[in-house]
Design an enzyme around this catalytic site. Structure first.
Site, PDB file in Angstrom:
ATOM      1  N   ARG A 162       0.829  -1.222   0.000  1.00 19.94           N
ATOM      2  CA  ARG A 162       0.000   0.000   0.000  1.00 19.94           C
ATOM      3  C   ARG A 162       0.861   1.270   0.000  1.00 19.94           C
ATOM      4  NH1 ARG A 162      -2.965  -3.985  -0.247  1.00 19.94           N
ATOM      5  NH2 ARG A 162      -5.082  -4.125   0.622  1.00 19.94           N
ATOM      6  N   SER A 229     -10.659  -1.495   4.123  1.00 21.91           N
ATOM      7  CA  SER A 229      -9.800  -1.699   5.296  1.00 21.91           C
ATOM      8  C   SER A 229      -9.404  -0.341   5.857  1.00 21.91           C
ATOM      9  CB  SER A 229      -8.519  -2.430   4.907  1.00 21.91           C
ATOM     10  OG  SER A 229      -8.802  -3.712   4.428  1.00 21.91           O
ATOM     11  N   GLU A 328      -4.877   2.824   7.017  1.00 19.31           N
ATOM     12  CA  GLU A 328      -4.625   2.661   5.591  1.00 19.31           C
ATOM     13  C   GLU A 328      -5.352   3.777   4.848  1.00 19.31           C
ATOM     14  OE1 GLU A 328      -5.313   0.035   1.736  1.00 19.31           O
ATOM     15  OE2 GLU A 328      -6.809   0.135   3.285  1.00 19.31           O
TER      16      GLU A 328
HETATM   17  N1  EPU Z   1      -9.847 -12.043  11.174  1.00 22.16           N
HETATM   18  C1  EPU Z   1     -10.330 -12.135  12.457  1.00 22.16           C
HETATM   19  N2  EPU Z   1     -11.628 -11.774  12.688  1.00 22.16           N
HETATM   20  C2  EPU Z   1     -12.440 -11.352  11.676  1.00 22.16           C
HETATM   21  C3  EPU Z   1     -11.940 -11.274  10.363  1.00 22.16           C
HETATM   22  C4  EPU Z   1     -10.626 -11.614  10.127  1.00 22.16           C
HETATM   23  O1  EPU Z   1      -9.639 -12.537  13.399  1.00 22.16           O
HETATM   24  O2  EPU Z   1     -13.606 -11.065  11.948  1.00 22.16           O
HETATM   25  C5  EPU Z   1      -8.443 -12.448  10.942  1.00 22.16           C
HETATM   26  C6  EPU Z   1      -8.373 -13.889  10.460  1.00 22.16           C
HETATM   27  O3  EPU Z   1      -7.259 -14.497  11.067  1.00 22.16           O
HETATM   28  C7  EPU Z   1      -8.120 -13.744   8.980  1.00 22.16           C
HETATM   29  C8  EPU Z   1      -7.266 -12.492   8.969  1.00 22.16           C
HETATM   30  O4  EPU Z   1      -7.868 -11.634   9.956  1.00 22.16           O
HETATM   31  O5  EPU Z   1      -7.427 -14.849   8.477  1.00 22.16           O
HETATM   32  C9  EPU Z   1      -7.141 -11.803   7.642  1.00 22.16           C
HETATM   33  O6  EPU Z   1      -8.422 -11.475   7.155  1.00 22.16           O
HETATM   34  P1  EPU Z   1      -8.628 -11.337   5.569  1.00 22.16           P
HETATM   35  O7  EPU Z   1      -8.064 -12.482   4.862  1.00 22.16           O
HETATM   36  O8  EPU Z   1     -10.041 -10.976   5.332  1.00 22.16           O
HETATM   37  O9  EPU Z   1      -7.694 -10.154   5.111  1.00 22.16           O
HETATM   38  P2  EPU Z   1      -7.295  -8.799   5.796  1.00 22.16           P
HETATM   39  O10 EPU Z   1      -5.904  -8.889   6.281  1.00 22.16           O
HETATM   40  O11 EPU Z   1      -8.329  -8.424   6.782  1.00 22.16           O
HETATM   41  C10 EPU Z   1      -6.325  -7.779   3.561  1.00 22.16           C
HETATM   42  C11 EPU Z   1      -6.445  -6.468   2.824  1.00 22.16           C
HETATM   43  C12 EPU Z   1      -7.763  -6.400   2.077  1.00 22.16           C
HETATM   44  C13 EPU Z   1      -7.803  -7.563   1.096  1.00 22.16           C
HETATM   45  C14 EPU Z   1      -7.661  -8.892   1.888  1.00 22.16           C
HETATM   46  C15 EPU Z   1      -7.581 -10.097   0.994  1.00 22.16           C
HETATM   47  C16 EPU Z   1      -5.161  -4.848   4.087  1.00 22.16           C
HETATM   48  C17 EPU Z   1      -5.193  -3.691   5.023  1.00 22.16           C
HETATM   49  N3  EPU Z   1      -6.333  -5.361   3.766  1.00 22.16           N
HETATM   50  O12 EPU Z   1      -7.358  -7.786   4.538  1.00 22.16           O
HETATM   51  O13 EPU Z   1      -7.787  -5.173   1.352  1.00 22.16           O
HETATM   52  O14 EPU Z   1      -9.015  -7.570   0.373  1.00 22.16           O
HETATM   53  O15 EPU Z   1      -6.433  -8.837   2.649  1.00 22.16           O
HETATM   54  O16 EPU Z   1      -6.341 -10.144   0.345  1.00 22.16           O
HETATM   55  O17 EPU Z   1      -4.073  -5.274   3.670  1.00 22.16           O
HETATM   56  C18 EPU Z   1      -8.482  -2.881   1.465  1.00 22.16           C
HETATM   57  O18 EPU Z   1      -7.294  -2.584   1.330  1.00 22.16           O
HETATM   58  O19 EPU Z   1      -9.376  -1.997   1.602  1.00 22.16           O
HETATM   59  C19 EPU Z   1      -8.850  -4.290   1.528  1.00 22.16           C
HETATM   60  C20 EPU Z   1     -10.113  -4.676   1.728  1.00 22.16           C
END
Ligand code: EPU
Length: 332
Positions: A162, A229, A328
């Site tokens: 990012r 995010s 972010e």
């Molecule tokens: N998790 C929890 N509780 C929840 C949801 C998630 O504990 O209610 C934990 C879980 O361990 C899960 C982890 O968070 O495995 C990661 O969640 P997720 O795979 O949904 O991805 P993220 O890290 O939350 C990032 C990006 C997203 C992108 C997804 C998929 C950032 C800041 N965000 O989210 O990007 O879509 O990965 O690759 O890097 C954005 O930038 O706006 C965005 C949505």
């Protein structure tokens, strides 16, 4: 060209904050942008895309610029890799749908991300194991200091998680078009655990799977205001990771070890552990299905509601885990 004073920005930020700017300019060509009477425009000057990664914290005293450059040009030279030049004002997901429809690989994992092409290249949007930098070969800009067009190779854009040279340059460069390189040959990227086993027979079938995942986790911008995010996933040292584990006895902390040994911990997990899911502050709330997202739950949340919720999350996560969360979403 559109040029309006004292302009309502509600329709230009997906958080739906009711704020105004002193001046709003939408141009439809590089010539119109270059020909603006710059000295007459209120300062500061800020360029936005669809406003899908922005939090306006108050009325903006300067000029908001927005690109109306919307073309998609394919250089079909018979190679496996197809160069595609795209105007910065094209909606990113419209482009992804079009590329997938043509059977071209590379953008499908980045389906259903709100925003426009120029802003996507500033932020290096990423999802499901792919970042836009993976398919960018060059970027054309208008330099607001030199007031002339210039080009950058993808290496010169200095992309990171990012991050980019454009973010570091303090809004010096306005991206006017992006040159992508997409592939005629199948190259599915299914490493992200949620994509394992999906139908990868075409870019469109992968796109369908990604859209399905995102719809299940993230609020629909047309239904609920948010900026995706809200926080970046923190990258911490091994010693700090031990501290996180100690603060969550009996729980396996999700994490990803990066090249070099630093550890990325999902901010969603940290926020979830602190019990913030569904938490409200005025009209703002932490999204129940994905606590990394702050939503405009009432439809009339104020910037102060969002900022106060952000402050509480950052303070609580820091107190419990010793980890600093950084937004972010850009604050203006
Ligand atoms: N998790 C929890 N509780 C929840 C949801 C998630 O504990 O209610 C934990 C879980 O361990 C899960 C982890 O968070 O495995 C990661 O969640 P997720 O795979 O949904 O991805 P993220 O890290 O939350 C990032 C990006 C997203 C992108 C997804 C998929 C950032 C800041 N965000 O989210 O990007 O879509 O990965 O690759 O890097 C954005 O930038 O706006 C965005 C949505």
């Amino acid at each position: 060209m559109i040029l309006q004073r004292d302009y309502d920005l509600s329709a230009h930020n997906t958080f739906r904050m009711k704020v105004k700017c002193a001046c709003y300019v939408e141009y439809s060509s590089v010539e119109e942008l270059a020909g603006l009477d710059w000295d007459s425009l209120p300062r500061p000057v800020k360029h936005i895309g669809e406003g899908s990664n922005l939090l306006f914290t108050k009325d903006f005293p300067g000029t908001i610029l927005h690109s109306g450059i919307r073309y998609v040009k394919y250089f079909d030279v018979g190679l496996d890799e197809v160069p595609v030049a795209v105007g910065a004002g094209v909606r990113w997901d419209d482009l992804v749908a079009q590329l997938c429809g043509h059977g071209l690989w590379g953008a499908e994992n980045l389906s259903h991300i709100p925003g426009e092409v120029g802003a996507a290249a500033v932020q290096n949007i990423g999802a499901y194991g792919v970042e836009i930098k993976d398919i960018i070969s060059g970027v054309t800009c208008f330099d607001l200091v030199e007031r002339k067009s210039c080009k950058f190779t993808v290496a010169e854009c200095r992309y990171g998680y990012r991050e980019s040279m454009f973010k570091e340059s303090g809004d010096r460069y306005v991206i006017t078009s992006v040159l992508l390189r997409v592939s005629r040959k199948p190259r599915p990227r299914l490493e992200y655990k949620g994509l394992a086993g999906v139908d990868a027979s075409s870019p469109s079938s992968v796109r369908d799977a990604v859209v399905e995942i995102r719809k299940g986790k993230l609020p629909e911008p047309s239904e609920l205001g948010s900026a995706g995010s809200f926080f970046k996933n923190p990258v911490i040292s091994a010693a700090d990771f031990v501290r996180v584990c100690d603060a969550a006895p009996g729980v396996t902390v999700p994490h990803f070890v990066l090249d070099g040994g630093m550890i990325k911990v999902p901010a969603a997990w940290l926020i979830d552990q602190c019990g913030f899911k569904g938490e409200r502050e005025g009209g703002a709330a932490v999204y129940k299905k994905q606590p990394l997202v702050i939503v405009n739950a009432s439809g009339s949340a104020s910037p102060q509601d969002v900022l106060e919720l952000e402050r509480r999350i950052v303070a609580t996560v820091h107190e419990r885990f010793g980890v600093a969360l950084h937004p972010e979403v850009e604050h203006l």
